[in-house]
Design an enzyme around this catalytic site. Structure first.
Site, short mmCIF file in Angstrom:
data_model
loop_
_atom_site.label_atom_id
_atom_site.label_comp_id
_atom_site.label_asym_id
_atom_site.label_seq_id
_atom_site.Cartn_x
_atom_site.Cartn_y
_atom_site.Cartn_z
N SER A 151 0.83 -1.20 0.00
CA SER A 151 0.00 0.00 0.00
C SER A 151 0.87 1.27 0.00
O SER A 151 1.74 1.41 -0.86
CB SER A 151 -0.96 -0.04 1.20
N ASP A 244 -10.05 -3.15 -5.38
CA ASP A 244 -9.18 -2.20 -4.70
C ASP A 244 -9.20 -0.89 -5.47
O ASP A 244 -8.96 -0.88 -6.69
CB ASP A 244 -7.75 -2.77 -4.66
N HIS A 274 -8.04 -4.69 -1.21
CA HIS A 274 -6.86 -4.00 -0.71
C HIS A 274 -6.50 -4.52 0.68
O HIS A 274 -7.37 -4.72 1.53
CB HIS A 274 -7.11 -2.49 -0.64
#
Length: 306
Positions: A151, A244, A274
Site C-alpha cells: 500500500s 481495490d 486492498h
C-alpha cells in the site's frame, strides 16, 4: 454480482460496510494509531528491535527464521502514510521471513501529518544505506537485498529505490503489494471501488493530503510519473487486487516500468481486496494468496545474480 474470493472475506466486507461513515479527520488518525490486540504470527529464531543510526535515528525490527546466511529484505509498512508501524505488520513480517527465506528489517518510518513527505522516504533510504554497509547487528547475510512494501509502503519503497539508483544501497529486487502509485487518484478503479470495498477513496484523499499538503506536488511523489521520467533498473514483483481503488494505478505502474525496460512480474488477484496480505486470519483465500506471493518473492530474490 461481484465475485468475492470466499465467504469469510464477504462477511468481513459486510462488516466493514456497516462500519463505514464519518468524515476522515485527525481524530480518526489518532484512533487508528491506538494499540490493539492482533493475532500473533509464527515463532522465529530471532525478533529484535534495532535502532539505525542516521541524521534522524530510525527504529527498525529484525526478523530471522534461521541464523544461516540469508538475503535481507527491508520492509515498509502500509497505513496511508499516517498510521501503521511495527505492531501492525508484525505478523506479515514473520510470515515473510519464514516463507521467503529472508531476514527482514521492518522500518518504523516517520508518519504524517507530523512528518510530511519526504520524511518517510528519507528514513527508508537511510536504512538501506546502513544495511549496505553490512552491520553486524543484522547477523549473517548473503549479498542479495530486497525492498518490499504494501500500500503506502509500496510507494515509499519505490521512491527510496529510485533515489538510490546508482549507489551501493540500491536494492536488487522490489516487491510492491497493491501500492499507491498515482496520488492524484485519477484512474477508474478509484471511482469503481472507492466505497464499500474496505478502503474509502475519501479517506485515501485525506491521508494523501496529510503526507503531501501541497496538491501541486502530487505528481512528483507518484511512482507512475517517476517511472515515466526515469527508468527503474530494479526487477519488480507487483501485485494488485480486483476490488481495490488502487488496482488501476498498480497496473499502470507495472506497465510504465515495463515500458522503460524494467523486468516486471505483474500479478492481479481476482476476488480479493486492498490489504489482503494482512487479512490472513480473516480469509483463507487471502491467506493462500499472501503465502503464495511471499514464496514467489523469496524464489525471485534467491535467483538474483550479484
Amino acid at each position: 454480482m461481484d465475485f468475492v474470493a470466499d465467504p469469510q472475506l464477504a462477511a468481513w466486507l459486510a462488516e466493514s460496510q456497516r462500519a463505514e461513515g464519518g468524515k476522515p479527520s485527525l481524530e480518526q488518525i489518532r484512533q487508528l494509531r491506538l494499540p490493539r490486540a492482533r493475532p500473533p504470527g509464527p515463532e522465529l529464531v530471532q525478533v529484535q528491535d534495532v535502532t539505525v543510526p542516521a541524521d534522524v535515528p530510525v527504529r527498525t525490527r529484525l526478523y530471522r527464521s534461521c541464523m544461516r546466511p540469508q538475503p535481507l529484505t527491508v520492509f515498509v509498512h502500509g497505513g496511508g502514510f499516517v498510521f501503521g508501524g511495527l505492531a501492525s505488520h508484525d505478523r506479515l513480517c514473520r510470515r515473510l521471513a519464514l516463507l521467503a527465506g529472508t531476514a527482514v528489517l521492518a522500518v518504523d518510518y516517520r508518519l504524517a501529518p507530523e512528518h510530511p513527505a519526504p520524511a518517510a522516504v528519507d528514513d527508508v533510504a537511510a536504512v538501506l544505506a546502513w544495511a549496505a554497509r553490512g552491520p553486524g547487528e543484522l547477523g549473517p547475510l548473503n549479498p542479495r537485498v530486497g525492498l518490499a512494501g504494501d500500500s503506502a509502503g509500496g510507494l515509499i519503497a519505490f521512491l527510496a529505490a529510485q533515489r538510490l539508483v546508482g549507489t551501493p544501497a540500491r536494492p536488487d529486487l522490489l516487491f510492491l503489494a497493491y501500492p499507491n502509485a498515482d496520488l492524484t487518484l485519477s484512474l477508474p478503479s478509484v471511482r469503481e471501488k472507492g466505497e464499500g470495498w474496505g478502503l474509502s477513496a475519501r479517506d485515501l484523499a485525506f491521508y494523501i493530503a496529510q503526507w503531501i499538503p501541497e496538491a501541486s506536488n502530487l505528481s512528483g511523489f507518484s511512482p507512475v510519473d517517476g517511472a515515466r521520467r526515469c527508468p527503474m533498473p530494479v526487477p519488480t514483483l507487483l501485485a494488485t487486487a480486483e476490488h481495490d481503488p488502487l488496482r488501476d494505478e498498480g497496473k499502470q505502474l507495472a506497465d510504465e516500468l515495463a515500458r522503460g525496460g524494467t523486468d516486471v512480474e505483474y500479478l492481479p488477484h481476482p476476488g480479493l481486496v486492498h490489504g489482503f496480505m494482512t487479512l490472513d486470519t480473516v480469509s483463507p483465500a487471502a491467506r493462500t494468496a499472501g503465502d503464495t506471493l511471499l514464496r514467489r518473492y523469496g524464489k525471485m530474490l534467491g535467483r538474483i545474480r550479484i
